[in-house]
Motif scaffolding. Structure first.
Motif, PDB file in Angstrom:
ATOM      1  N   UNK A  51      -0.760  33.028  22.727  1.00 22.59           N
ATOM      2  CA  UNK A  51      -0.058  31.744  22.817  1.00 22.59           C
ATOM      3  C   UNK A  51       0.710  31.451  21.542  1.00 22.59           C
ATOM      4  N   UNK A  52       0.087  31.783  20.395  1.00 24.70           N
ATOM      5  CA  UNK A  52       0.727  31.519  19.106  1.00 24.70           C
ATOM      6  C   UNK A  52       1.975  32.385  18.922  1.00 24.70           C
ATOM      7  N   UNK A  57       8.194  33.633  19.707  1.00 22.45           N
ATOM      8  CA  UNK A  57       9.161  34.402  20.490  1.00 22.45           C
ATOM      9  C   UNK A  57      10.074  33.502  21.318  1.00 22.45           C
ATOM     10  N   UNK A  58       9.625  32.272  21.554  1.00 20.76           N
ATOM     11  CA  UNK A  58      10.461  31.301  22.255  1.00 20.76           C
ATOM     12  C   UNK A  58      11.331  30.504  21.266  1.00 20.76           C
ATOM     13  N   UNK A  59      11.263  30.860  19.990  1.00 15.84           N
ATOM     14  CA  UNK A  59      12.125  30.220  18.987  1.00 15.84           C
ATOM     15  C   UNK A  59      11.506  29.018  18.299  1.00 15.84           C
ATOM     16  N   UNK A  83       4.506  31.061  11.247  1.00 14.59           N
ATOM     17  CA  UNK A  83       5.199  32.024  12.112  1.00 14.59           C
ATOM     18  C   UNK A  83       6.641  31.562  12.324  1.00 14.59           C
ATOM     19  N   UNK A  84       7.582  32.454  12.089  1.00  6.38           N
ATOM     20  CA  UNK A  84       9.001  32.141  12.267  1.00  6.38           C
ATOM     21  C   UNK A  84       9.695  33.241  13.059  1.00  6.38           C
ATOM     22  N   UNK A  85      10.572  32.879  13.998  1.00  6.41           N
ATOM     23  CA  UNK A  85      11.281  33.882  14.812  1.00  6.41           C
ATOM     24  C   UNK A  85      12.183  34.777  13.943  1.00  6.41           C
ATOM     25  N   UNK A  86      12.285  36.030  14.347  1.00  7.20           N
ATOM     26  CA  UNK A  86      13.225  36.963  13.718  1.00  7.20           C
ATOM     27  C   UNK A  86      14.398  37.145  14.673  1.00  7.20           C
ATOM     28  N   UNK A  87      15.601  36.877  14.171  1.00  3.89           N
ATOM     29  CA  UNK A  87      16.789  36.941  15.019  1.00  3.89           C
ATOM     30  C   UNK A  87      17.618  38.195  14.728  1.00  3.89           C
ATOM     31  N   UNK A  90      21.939  36.427  18.038  1.00  8.07           N
ATOM     32  CA  UNK A  90      21.391  35.267  18.739  1.00  8.07           C
ATOM     33  C   UNK A  90      20.081  35.587  19.445  1.00  8.07           C
ATOM     34  N   UNK A  91      19.659  36.819  19.410  1.00 12.34           N
ATOM     35  CA  UNK A  91      18.457  37.220  20.132  1.00 12.34           C
ATOM     36  C   UNK A  91      17.239  37.254  19.209  1.00 12.34           C
ATOM     37  N   UNK A  92      16.109  36.795  19.758  1.00 16.15           N
ATOM     38  CA  UNK A  92      14.844  36.855  19.021  1.00 16.15           C
ATOM     39  C   UNK A  92      14.201  38.212  19.294  1.00 16.15           C
ATOM     40  N   UNK A  93      13.987  38.970  18.239  1.00 19.25           N
ATOM     41  CA  UNK A  93      13.436  40.318  18.413  1.00 19.25           C
ATOM     42  C   UNK A  93      11.994  40.429  17.905  1.00 19.25           C
ATOM     43  N   UNK A  94      11.475  39.379  17.323  1.00 15.41           N
ATOM     44  CA  UNK A  94      10.108  39.439  16.825  1.00 15.41           C
ATOM     45  C   UNK A  94       9.742  38.182  16.049  1.00 15.41           C
ATOM     46  N   UNK A  95       8.620  38.257  15.363  1.00 14.66           N
ATOM     47  CA  UNK A  95       8.097  37.102  14.615  1.00 14.66           C
ATOM     48  C   UNK A  95       7.676  37.567  13.229  1.00 14.66           C
ATOM     49  N   UNK A  96       8.061  36.786  12.195  1.00  8.94           N
ATOM     50  CA  UNK A  96       7.581  37.024  10.830  1.00  8.94           C
ATOM     51  C   UNK A  96       6.384  36.113  10.590  1.00  8.94           C
ATOM     52  N   UNK A  97       5.280  36.715  10.160  1.00  2.00           N
ATOM     53  CA  UNK A  97       4.027  35.971  10.009  1.00  2.00           C
ATOM     54  C   UNK A  97       3.551  36.030   8.556  1.00  2.00           C
TER      55      UNK A  97
END
Length: 314
Positions: A51-52, A57-59, A83-87, A90-97
């Motif tokens: 969930x986290x 991933x949903x921005x 946690x912050x989205x990696x763009x 314009x596309x989210x390709x992952x998460x920086x934690x």
């Protein structure tokens, strides 16, 4: 620190993260490892992190505190996780934690809150009025006893300064001791304060400048004590004037030390001054007639000194 792709697989992780996962869960990580592998984690853990990660991933940037349970290898600890989205365009390709251990900080915060609560209860229960003022003298904290003392409500007091309680005549006689306060001294003074509707009352103020420049003041109502002191002064003055009019001298003697004191009228009657040696021998020779000296000595010895000693022993 680590990053996760859209399939919840590890992109990259720093040494601390890799070691923590190995020590705590026995998981050997490398690029592409599934961070939600059911082989290593309970269902609740998997659900929570899925969930986290999904929020990122949903921005949706997320900041959360997570309690990591104790294991056989490691103690439990509290983590602050960002946690912050990696763009990619314009596309989210992952998460920086980013995870930071805040266990000690939280403990310090809780200890401080507990200490502040104890201080607040102590201040509220204190019989003395207590105030804290800023560098300009504006009241920023007061207790219930100060409200009772001044007849101002707490809300009214917090819109006032220390100068609102002063009267010019008192300040002229006894100016504020700011120089002593700045030197770190505790200053104790007696003042006349002005309360609501112009009510005047005597207080004993104990003041201390705090490390951050704020002023801490304890105010004790001494109006009753001052009334008693003034009555005593009036009585003593009345007695003195009466003795002068009646030419009546008085004296007292300490039968243990042999020292005696007397009124100014008695000095005048016997023609003695401040240089006269005030001891029992001179007292006997000056005041008591020779025919009465021996009976007086016997009386003092047997009836006063000896009986006083006996009472003390009992």
């Amino acid at each position: 620190m680590w990053s996760v792709d859209s399939d919840f697989k590890l992109i990259v992780g720093n040494k601390t993260f890799i070691n923590q996962m190995s020590e705590k869960y026995g998981m050997i990580l490398e690029r592409g490892s599934n961070l939600l592998n059911p082989k290593y984690f309970e269902d609740d853990y998997l659900k929570f992190w899925k969930e986290l990660y999904s929020k990122g991933l949903w921005g949706e940037p997320t900041k959360i505190e997570v309690l990591v349970p104790k294991t056989e290898q490691l103690e439990s600890n509290l983590l602050e996780i960002n946690l912050n989205p990696i763009y990619n365009e314009e596309n989210i390709i992952g998460i920086a934690c980013i995870a930071r251990d805040i266990t000690e900080r939280k403990k310090a915060e809780n200890d401080l809150l507990e200490s502040e609560e104890k201080y607040r209860v102590l201040v509220e229960q204190a019989s003395d009025g207590i105030l804290i003022a800023d560098e300009a003298g504006k009241l920023i904290n007061v207790n219930a006893s100060l409200s009772k003392l001044t007849h101002y409500s707490e809300k009214e007091l917090l819109n006032m300064s220390i100068y609102d309680f002063t009267i010019p005549e008192d300040i002229e006689k006894n100016p504020f001791h700011f120089s002593d306060l700045k030197m770190g001294k505790v200053v104790i003074t007696e003042r006349i304060m002005k309360g609501k509707n112009g009510i005047l009352f005597h207080v004993e103020l104990t003041s201390k400048l705090l490390y951050d420049g704020r002023l801490l003041v304890f105010a004790r109502d001494i109006s009753r004590r001052k009334k008693i002191e003034n009555k005593l002064i009036e009585s003593e003055q009345f007695l003195k004037e009466t003795q002068i009019i009646a030419s009546l001298g008085t004296y007292s003697i300490d039968v243990i030390t042999g020292k005696w004191t007397r009124s100014e009228v008695l000095d005048s009657i016997f023609g003695i001054d401040s240089n006269y040696n005030l001891n029992s021998e001179n007292w006997m020779n000056t005041i008591v007639h020779t025919d009465w000296q021996k009976p007086m000595i016997d009386y003092l010895t047997n009836e006063i000194i000896d009986k006083k000693i006996i009472r003390q022993r009992v």
